[in-house]
Structures are given as C-alpha cells and as structure tokens.
Design a protein around this motif. Structure first.
Motif, PDB file in Angstrom:
ATOM      1  N   VAL A  81      55.369  13.293  82.741  1.00  0.00           N
ATOM      2  CA  VAL A  81      55.601  14.399  83.665  1.00  0.00           C
ATOM      3  C   VAL A  81      54.248  14.886  84.170  1.00  0.00           C
ATOM      4  CG1 VAL A  81      57.728  15.105  82.519  1.00  0.00           C
ATOM      5  CG2 VAL A  81      55.562  16.141  81.821  1.00  0.00           C
ATOM      6  N   ALA A  82      54.257  15.700  85.197  1.00  0.00           N
ATOM      7  CA  ALA A  82      53.021  16.273  85.724  1.00  0.00           C
ATOM      8  C   ALA A  82      52.568  17.422  84.822  1.00  0.00           C
ATOM      9  CB  ALA A  82      53.235  16.776  87.145  1.00  0.00           C
ATOM     10  N   THR A  83      51.272  17.635  84.758  1.00  0.00           N
ATOM     11  CA  THR A  83      50.773  18.760  83.970  1.00  0.00           C
ATOM     12  C   THR A  83      51.321  20.080  84.506  1.00  0.00           C
ATOM     13  OG1 THR A  83      48.769  18.831  85.340  1.00  0.00           O
ATOM     14  CG2 THR A  83      48.656  17.550  83.306  1.00  0.00           C
ATOM     15  N   GLU A  84      51.628  20.100  85.801  1.00  0.00           N
ATOM     16  CA  GLU A  84      52.169  21.327  86.396  1.00  0.00           C
ATOM     17  C   GLU A  84      53.571  21.648  85.893  1.00  0.00           C
ATOM     18  OE1 GLU A  84      48.948  19.720  88.821  1.00  0.00           O
ATOM     19  OE2 GLU A  84      50.832  18.817  88.103  1.00  0.00           O
ATOM     20  N   ASN A  85      54.227  20.690  85.259  1.00  0.00           N
ATOM     21  CA  ASN A  85      55.564  20.919  84.710  1.00  0.00           C
ATOM     22  C   ASN A  85      55.538  21.527  83.317  1.00  0.00           C
ATOM     23  OD1 ASN A  85      56.372  17.921  86.315  1.00  0.00           O
ATOM     24  ND2 ASN A  85      57.471  19.817  86.758  1.00  0.00           N
ATOM     25  N   LEU A  86      54.352  21.758  82.772  1.00  0.00           N
ATOM     26  CA  LEU A  86      54.230  22.189  81.379  1.00  0.00           C
ATOM     27  C   LEU A  86      53.768  23.633  81.263  1.00  0.00           C
ATOM     28  CD1 LEU A  86      52.614  18.889  80.199  1.00  0.00           C
ATOM     29  CD2 LEU A  86      54.699  19.820  79.206  1.00  0.00           C
ATOM     30  N   ALA A  87      54.371  24.346  80.324  1.00  0.00           N
ATOM     31  CA  ALA A  87      53.934  25.705  79.980  1.00  0.00           C
ATOM     32  C   ALA A  87      53.965  25.821  78.469  1.00  0.00           C
ATOM     33  CB  ALA A  87      54.840  26.746  80.621  1.00  0.00           C
ATOM     34  N   LEU A  88      52.912  26.402  77.898  1.00  0.00           N
ATOM     35  CA  LEU A  88      52.773  26.495  76.447  1.00  0.00           C
ATOM     36  C   LEU A  88      53.015  27.911  75.954  1.00  0.00           C
ATOM     37  CD1 LEU A  88      49.492  24.398  75.940  1.00  0.00           C
ATOM     38  CD2 LEU A  88      51.847  23.594  75.964  1.00  0.00           C
ATOM     39  N   GLY A  89      53.280  28.011  74.652  1.00  0.00           N
ATOM     40  CA  GLY A  89      53.429  29.312  74.031  1.00  0.00           C
ATOM     41  C   GLY A  89      53.279  29.202  72.530  1.00  0.00           C
ATOM     42  N   ALA A  90      53.267  30.341  71.869  1.00  0.00           N
ATOM     43  CA  ALA A  90      53.128  30.388  70.410  1.00  0.00           C
ATOM     44  C   ALA A  90      54.467  30.059  69.769  1.00  0.00           C
ATOM     45  CB  ALA A  90      52.625  31.754  69.969  1.00  0.00           C
ATOM     46  N   GLY A  91      54.806  28.777  69.766  1.00  0.00           N
ATOM     47  CA  GLY A  91      56.103  28.328  69.307  1.00  0.00           C
ATOM     48  C   GLY A  91      57.106  28.349  70.445  1.00  0.00           C
ATOM     49  N   SER A  92      58.172  27.549  70.323  1.00  0.00           N
ATOM     50  CA  SER A  92      59.148  27.503  71.409  1.00  0.00           C
ATOM     51  C   SER A  92      59.870  28.838  71.571  1.00  0.00           C
ATOM     52  CB  SER A  92      60.159  26.384  71.168  1.00  0.00           C
ATOM     53  OG  SER A  92      60.816  26.538  69.932  1.00  0.00           O
ATOM     54  N   VAL A  93      59.900  29.663  70.525  1.00  0.00           N
ATOM     55  CA  VAL A  93      60.548  30.964  70.656  1.00  0.00           C
ATOM     56  C   VAL A  93      59.781  31.851  71.640  1.00  0.00           C
ATOM     57  CG1 VAL A  93      59.329  31.968  68.663  1.00  0.00           C
ATOM     58  CG2 VAL A  93      61.516  32.923  69.388  1.00  0.00           C
ATOM     59  N   GLU A  94      58.461  31.741  71.641  1.00  0.00           N
ATOM     60  CA  GLU A  94      57.683  32.536  72.590  1.00  0.00           C
ATOM     61  C   GLU A  94      57.873  32.012  74.008  1.00  0.00           C
ATOM     62  OE1 GLU A  94      54.609  34.085  74.962  1.00  0.00           O
ATOM     63  OE2 GLU A  94      53.867  32.288  73.942  1.00  0.00           O
ATOM     64  N   VAL A  95      58.056  30.701  74.152  1.00  0.00           N
ATOM     65  CA  VAL A  95      58.327  30.148  75.478  1.00  0.00           C
ATOM     66  C   VAL A  95      59.724  30.561  75.940  1.00  0.00           C
ATOM     67  CG1 VAL A  95      58.307  28.063  76.885  1.00  0.00           C
ATOM     68  CG2 VAL A  95      56.805  28.214  74.899  1.00  0.00           C
ATOM     69  N   ALA A  96      60.671  30.642  75.007  1.00  0.00           N
ATOM     70  CA  ALA A  96      61.997  31.146  75.359  1.00  0.00           C
ATOM     71  C   ALA A  96      61.900  32.575  75.889  1.00  0.00           C
ATOM     72  CB  ALA A  96      62.928  31.088  74.152  1.00  0.00           C
ATOM     73  N   ALA A  97      61.061  33.386  75.252  1.00  0.00           N
ATOM     74  CA  ALA A  97      60.854  34.757  75.725  1.00  0.00           C
ATOM     75  C   ALA A  97      60.242  34.756  77.124  1.00  0.00           C
ATOM     76  CB  ALA A  97      59.959  35.518  74.745  1.00  0.00           C
ATOM     77  N   GLN A  98      59.300  33.853  77.362  1.00  0.00           N
ATOM     78  CA  GLN A  98      58.712  33.739  78.697  1.00  0.00           C
ATOM     79  C   GLN A  98      59.794  33.449  79.735  1.00  0.00           C
ATOM     80  OE1 GLN A  98      55.756  30.669  78.603  1.00  0.00           O
ATOM     81  NE2 GLN A  98      54.597  31.582  76.934  1.00  0.00           N
ATOM     82  N   LEU A  99      60.686  32.521  79.408  1.00  0.00           N
ATOM     83  CA  LEU A  99      61.751  32.163  80.340  1.00  0.00           C
ATOM     84  C   LEU A  99      62.614  33.368  80.675  1.00  0.00           C
ATOM     85  CD1 LEU A  99      62.716  28.745  78.750  1.00  0.00           C
ATOM     86  CD2 LEU A  99      62.185  29.061  81.177  1.00  0.00           C
ATOM     87  N   ILE A 100      62.966  34.137  79.674  1.00  0.00           N
ATOM     88  CA  ILE A 100      63.829  35.296  79.904  1.00  0.00           C
ATOM     89  C   ILE A 100      63.112  36.343  80.753  1.00  0.00           C
ATOM     90  CG2 ILE A 100      65.084  37.175  78.781  1.00  0.00           C
ATOM     91  CD1 ILE A 100      65.380  35.199  76.356  1.00  0.00           C
ATOM     92  N   HIS A 101      61.849  36.614  80.437  1.00  0.00           N
ATOM     93  CA  HIS A 101      61.096  37.603  81.212  1.00  0.00           C
ATOM     94  C   HIS A 101      60.851  37.131  82.638  1.00  0.00           C
ATOM     95  CE1 HIS A 101      60.164  40.724  78.259  1.00  0.00           C
ATOM     96  NE2 HIS A 101      60.061  39.762  77.357  1.00  0.00           N
ATOM     97  N   ALA A 102      60.641  35.843  82.824  1.00  0.00           N
ATOM     98  CA  ALA A 102      60.331  35.325  84.156  1.00  0.00           C
ATOM     99  C   ALA A 102      61.572  35.193  85.037  1.00  0.00           C
ATOM    100  CB  ALA A 102      59.644  33.965  84.037  1.00  0.00           C
ATOM    101  N   MET A 103      62.734  34.968  84.415  1.00  0.00           N
ATOM    102  CA  MET A 103      63.916  34.618  85.198  1.00  0.00           C
ATOM    103  C   MET A 103      64.931  35.745  85.350  1.00  0.00           C
ATOM    104  SD  MET A 103      63.029  31.512  85.853  1.00  0.00           S
ATOM    105  CE  MET A 103      64.504  30.971  86.697  1.00  0.00           C
ATOM    106  N   THR A 104      64.764  36.846  84.621  1.00  0.00           N
ATOM    107  CA  THR A 104      65.793  37.886  84.663  1.00  0.00           C
ATOM    108  C   THR A 104      65.218  39.240  85.031  1.00  0.00           C
ATOM    109  OG1 THR A 104      65.597  38.529  82.323  1.00  0.00           O
ATOM    110  CG2 THR A 104      67.075  36.695  82.842  1.00  0.00           C
ATOM    111  N   ALA A 105      66.067  40.052  85.617  1.00  0.00           N
ATOM    112  CA  ALA A 105      65.796  41.470  85.855  1.00  0.00           C
ATOM    113  C   ALA A 105      66.760  42.257  84.972  1.00  0.00           C
ATOM    114  CB  ALA A 105      66.006  41.818  87.325  1.00  0.00           C
ATOM    115  N   PRO A 106      66.492  43.537  84.738  1.00  0.00           N
ATOM    116  CA  PRO A 106      67.408  44.336  83.922  1.00  0.00           C
ATOM    117  C   PRO A 106      68.845  44.231  84.429  1.00  0.00           C
ATOM    118  CG  PRO A 106      65.388  45.544  84.285  1.00  0.00           C
ATOM    119  CD  PRO A 106      65.293  44.305  85.141  1.00  0.00           C
ATOM    120  N   GLY A 107      69.756  43.960  83.511  1.00  0.00           N
ATOM    121  CA  GLY A 107      71.163  43.826  83.859  1.00  0.00           C
ATOM    122  C   GLY A 107      71.614  42.408  84.127  1.00  0.00           C
TER     123      GLY A 107
END
Length: 361
Positions: A81-107
């Motif tokens: 894959v391209a390096t641009e397709n990758l995002a790192l975090g402190a464990g996959s749980v932290e990346v899961a948190a990134q996904l939620i914060h990046a993709m959702t608004a309150p409600g």
C-alpha cells in the motif's frame, strides 16, 4: 476529605473506565497466572530484544519521529500500500479512537456488535457520539444482516471485529461481501483485525483485500498480540488516503515511541521466526479447547489467542474458581468467561482448575 468544586462535561458520569485484565493472586501451587488480557505468553523475538538493546541509549531522551518513516515504509512494503494509506497510534485502540474523533460529530452513530471489544462504547461516548450495539447471533458471531438493518442516516462508522473479542468468532468472506453491498458508501466500515494472525479459518475475509476493493473500508492492526509488543503500544490503520490524513490530524503527538517504532520494524523483519510462535499458540489454543470440552464446559470455536466459555449466570462462579487457583481470566458477569492462551503449563493449569472446581461441587 475535600470535595471538588469543578464541573465536568455533561454525560461523563455515564462513561465507564476501561477495565484492564487484573493480575492473578498467588494460588495453592505458589504460582500466579495472568490469562485475562490476551497477551502473548512469550517474550519478544531475540532479534527484537537485541535491536532494542542497541537503540535504547538513544531512544529515551529525544522525541520520536511523528512520521515514523522507517516503520511506515516497512508496513507499506509489507502490505503493498502507499505510505499515505497508513496512520499510526499507541496500539490499535488509540487508532480506533482517532477514527471515531475524525469521522463523527456529537450525536452521530457508531455501530458494532455486542458483545465485542470493551473499548468501543467507551471511545464512542468519550467522543460525544452514540454507540449502537447489535447483538451477536446464537453462535456468538456477528449478525451482519441485523447490523445492516440497523444503519440509519446518522451512522458514520461501523466496527467489525474479526476475529471478535471476546468470543473468538469470525465472519465469512461471503457474509462481509453481502454486508458491504448494503452499507452506504458514506459509512466507513472498519475491519478490526487485532487477532488476524491466529485465524485459521479458510473462509475468513482479508481486510486488506476489502480495503483494496471498497473506498469505505479501513483495517486496524496491532503489534500487541502476535508480535508480543503489548507494552510498547503500537498499532496502525490502513485506510483511504483522506481517512488516513484525518487520523493523523487527531492523533496524539509522539504517541508511538522510538522503541515501539524500532521494535515493530524489527518484528516485521523476523516474521518467519514469529510464525513458528504463532503456530505454537494456535496448537495450544486447540489443545486447551479440547481439554476444556472434555470437562463438560461449553467452548465457542475460536480463531484468536483466547477461548470463550458462554456460561451465562455461572460465569462469576467460574471466574472465582479460576482465581482460587491463582489464575486470572476475564469474567463478563451473566455472559461468559474469556481465557487467554498461555504456555503449555499454564493451559494445563486452566484445565486442572476446572476439574478441581467440579470436584468441589
């Protein structure tokens, strides 16, 4: 005792703190066996330990690279894959948190099976989004049809934990294909493959293949389980470029340490040796499953590094029986008990604890 006068965010009282697997007390044998956190029972590979010893003097006093260029390049090559397709975090749980914060608004809604990874509802509520839990089917598997039925115009994110934690079950490729056909393209489906290395089901889907074919699929991986780097905290997402860019915006700066980055690179270079350990753990998983079934306990077929005992109301009593023998497991009161795979001696102790509990009844 002083009483705080500070005010807190409304709704925070409804968020439960994540419950980590607790250490075991010392049992009658004089041993303490911790099988409550799905950790790798073996130390990191010798090549990884040797490399960390070399870089340790230079890895603590300076900030790590935020871009993690070497690790990102190694992962890009490993998965083509391209390096641009990758995002790192402190464990996959932290990346899961990134996904939620990046993709959702309150409600907005975030959907997942239940029971599944305990952190999902916590992370969703912390972000101000709404968790949508869809019950597992009678075989402790994701009910993807019911999940597709539950999609609304507020759904932004769907987690498919495969293999599922804590049940160890998997969805089939055909099931995930049919699911994707029903999910709107503006909803991101996250295939959480924290335990994928242990999956021996020939019909299981490859999250990477689905990522290549669908513009609304991301994949989560971690170095905590098969690679034995749980204490160093490094995970990553393989995602569409716009999603990966958004994850990097909401990530915690310098969350992935230099030691974690170097250990992950060294682990990727030693995957042949690693596979031997994974094979050992799969063999032990199957042996433990057979041993527990021989005692009369129900055991769900697992494709992860743990087994699930769907004991219902007897779960708490079984958890206490394990603890009495110096073994910590993860007990879900009223539902079941999850037992991580240990080394052969530890797994023998698990079966012996069940037999001892039965003899006392």
């Amino acid at each position: 005792m002083s009483t705080t006068t500070q005010s807190f965010r409304p709704g925070l009282e409804q968020i439960a703190a994540y419950r980590a697997g607790k250490p075991a007390p010392v049992g009658p044998s004089g041993r303490s066996i911790k099988l409550s956190s799905n950790e790798n029972p073996y130390p990191p590979l010798p090549a990884v330990v040797a490399h960390l010893a070399e870089v340790l003097p230079h890895a603590i006093s300076r900030y790590p690279s935020i871009a993690a260029e070497e690790l990102t390049a190694a992962l890009a090559q490993r998965f083509d894959v391209a390096t641009e397709n990758l995002a790192l975090g402190a464990g996959s749980v932290e990346v899961a948190a990134q996904l939620i914060h990046a993709m959702t608004a309150p409600g907005d809604e975030v959907m997942f099976a239940w029971r599944s990874f305990e952190a999902y509802p916590i992370l969703v509520r912390v972000a101000g989004a709404v968790p949508v839990e869809v019950a597992l089917d009678a075989d402790s598997r994701h009910d993807l049809q019911a999940m597709a039925d539950a999609v609304t115009d507020r759904t932004r994110l769907i987690f498919v934990c495969n293999p599922n934690n804590p049940t160890g079950t998997v969805v089939s490729e055909a099931e995930l294909e049919a699911f994707m056909a029903r999910v709107p393209s503006n909803v991101l489906v996250v295939v959480d493959e924290a335990y994928v290395h242990f999956d021996r089901n020939s019909d299981s889907p490859s999250g990477i293949d689905f990522f290549r074919r669908y513009s609304n699929v991301a994949v989560l991986h971690t170095f905590s389980k098969a690679y034995g780097l749980a204490g160093l905290r490094v995970g990553y997402a393989i995602a569409p470029v716009p999603v990966a860019e958004a994850l990097r915006k909401v990530s915690v700066p310098f969350a992935v340490s230099r030691l974690a980055q170097d250990a992950a690179v060294a682990s990727l270079a030693a995957e042949g040796e690693l596979q031997l350990r994974i094979d050992e753990m799969v063999t032990e998983r199957d042996r433990l499953t057979a041993g527990l079934r021989a005692t009369g306990l129900p055991v769900v077929p697992s494709q992860a590094n743990f087994v699930w005992l769907p004991l219902g109301e007897a779960s708490a009593a079984m958890g206490a029986a394990f603890e009495a023998q110096g073994i910590s497991v993860r007990t879900f009161a009223g539902e079941g008990v999850r037992v991580s795979i240990g080394d052969p001696e530890e797994n023998d102790a698990v079966v012996a604890a069940v037999i001892a509990a039965a003899n006392r009844v």
